[in-house]
Design a protein around this motif. Structure first.
Motif, short mmCIF file in Angstrom:
data_model
loop_
_atom_site.label_atom_id
_atom_site.label_comp_id
_atom_site.label_asym_id
_atom_site.label_seq_id
_atom_site.Cartn_x
_atom_site.Cartn_y
_atom_site.Cartn_z
N MET A 1 5.44 22.79 93.37
CA MET A 1 5.93 22.67 92.00
C MET A 1 5.48 23.84 91.12
SD MET A 1 5.28 18.63 91.26
CE MET A 1 6.39 17.37 91.86
N ILE A 2 4.21 24.20 91.23
CA ILE A 2 3.62 25.21 90.33
C ILE A 2 4.35 26.55 90.36
CG2 ILE A 2 1.54 26.59 89.91
CD1 ILE A 2 -0.10 24.05 90.56
N PRO A 3 4.66 27.13 91.53
CA PRO A 3 5.37 28.41 91.53
C PRO A 3 6.76 28.34 90.90
CG PRO A 3 4.36 28.02 93.66
CD PRO A 3 4.26 26.74 92.89
N VAL A 4 7.46 27.22 91.10
CA VAL A 4 8.79 27.07 90.51
C VAL A 4 8.68 26.98 88.99
CG1 VAL A 4 10.93 25.71 90.47
CG2 VAL A 4 9.63 25.92 92.60
N TRP A 5 7.71 26.19 88.51
CA TRP A 5 7.45 26.12 87.07
C TRP A 5 7.09 27.49 86.52
CZ3 TRP A 5 4.04 21.24 87.92
CH2 TRP A 5 4.82 20.08 87.76
N ALA A 6 6.21 28.20 87.23
CA ALA A 6 5.75 29.52 86.76
C ALA A 6 6.91 30.50 86.67
CB ALA A 6 4.67 30.05 87.70
N ALA A 7 7.74 30.54 87.71
CA ALA A 7 8.88 31.46 87.71
C ALA A 7 9.86 31.13 86.59
CB ALA A 7 9.58 31.40 89.07
N SER A 8 10.11 29.84 86.38
CA SER A 8 11.00 29.42 85.30
C SER A 8 10.40 29.77 83.95
CB SER A 8 11.27 27.91 85.38
OG SER A 8 11.89 27.57 86.61
N GLY A 9 9.10 29.58 83.80
CA GLY A 9 8.42 29.91 82.56
C GLY A 9 8.46 31.39 82.24
N LEU A 10 8.54 32.20 83.29
CA LEU A 10 8.64 33.66 83.12
C LEU A 10 10.09 34.11 83.02
CD1 LEU A 10 5.86 34.69 85.68
CD2 LEU A 10 5.76 34.93 83.18
N HIS A 11 10.99 33.14 82.95
CA HIS A 11 12.43 33.37 82.73
C HIS A 11 13.16 34.01 83.92
CE1 HIS A 11 11.62 32.14 78.65
NE2 HIS A 11 10.74 33.10 78.51
#
Length: 195
Positions: free
Chosen positions: A65-75
């Motif tokens: 979950m964390i990498p997908v959230w991080a990538a989305s958060g970085l647009h």
């Protein structure tokens, strides 16, 4: 450069083996030398019990979950986000901290899929839970989840097609990691949960 660092971070995060850590802490043994030899939630269930297995399942899922959230958060787009999650799965399967011998990445893949596309993951999850309850084969449920979820992503058009294709490739990786399970299923000697 940022996406490269994100991928490296996702791999390093994925390489943390919670089944190894928890089993080592509770039994002072390497889980890869116990039960099926797989460093994952199902083998943790067989070796230690329900509580630790749930912990491993949730923590391994969080790794996806964390990498997908991080990538989305970085647009970054969804394809890049899923690819970032794939790096965590690769880390789980071939962890740098443990001699590149890890698990099959099911819980981590579930984590990636849930964040990337919740509704297909939920539908597949409900179906798979019923399937496992009926057959007692966790491996069969895992394989079906890896096929059904990306298919529903395409059918329901919940994410772009290229992102769903990336998810499909992750599913293929997981199915390949289950090749010995598939062989045992076909021969009728796959181990059932609770036995």
């Amino acid at each position: 450069m940022q996406i490269v660092l994100l991928f490296i971070g996702a791999y390093l995060l994925g390489s943390i083996s919670f089944s190894y850590i928890i089993t080592k802490g509770l039994k002072k043994e390497d889980i890869r030398k116990l039960g099926s030899g797989n460093a994952g939630a199902t083998n943790t269930l067989r070796v230690i019990g329900v509580g630790p297995a749930i912990g491993v399942l949730l923590l391994d899922g969080l790794k996806g979950m964390i990498p997908v959230w991080a990538a989305s958060g970085l647009h970054y787009n969804m394809t890049a986000a899923i690819a970032s999650g794939a790096m965590a799965i690769i880390g789980h399967n071939w962890p740098i901290y443990y001699g590149f011998k890890g698990g099959k990445g099911v819980a981590t893949t579930i984590g990636v899929f849930v964040v990337a596309s919740f509704i297909p993951s939920l539908i597949s999850g409900i179906f798979v839970i019923l399937l496992i309850a009926a057959t007692r084969y966790v491996s069969l449920g895992s394989i079906v989840f890896m096929i059904l979820t990306p298919a529903l992503m395409v059918i329901l058009k919940t994410i772009p097609y290229d992102a769903a294709l990336c998810a499909s490739l992750i599913g293929v990786l997981s199915i390949w990691r289950h090749r010995t399970n598939i062989s045992r299923l076909l021969k009728g000697n796959e181990r059932k949960i609770g036995h």
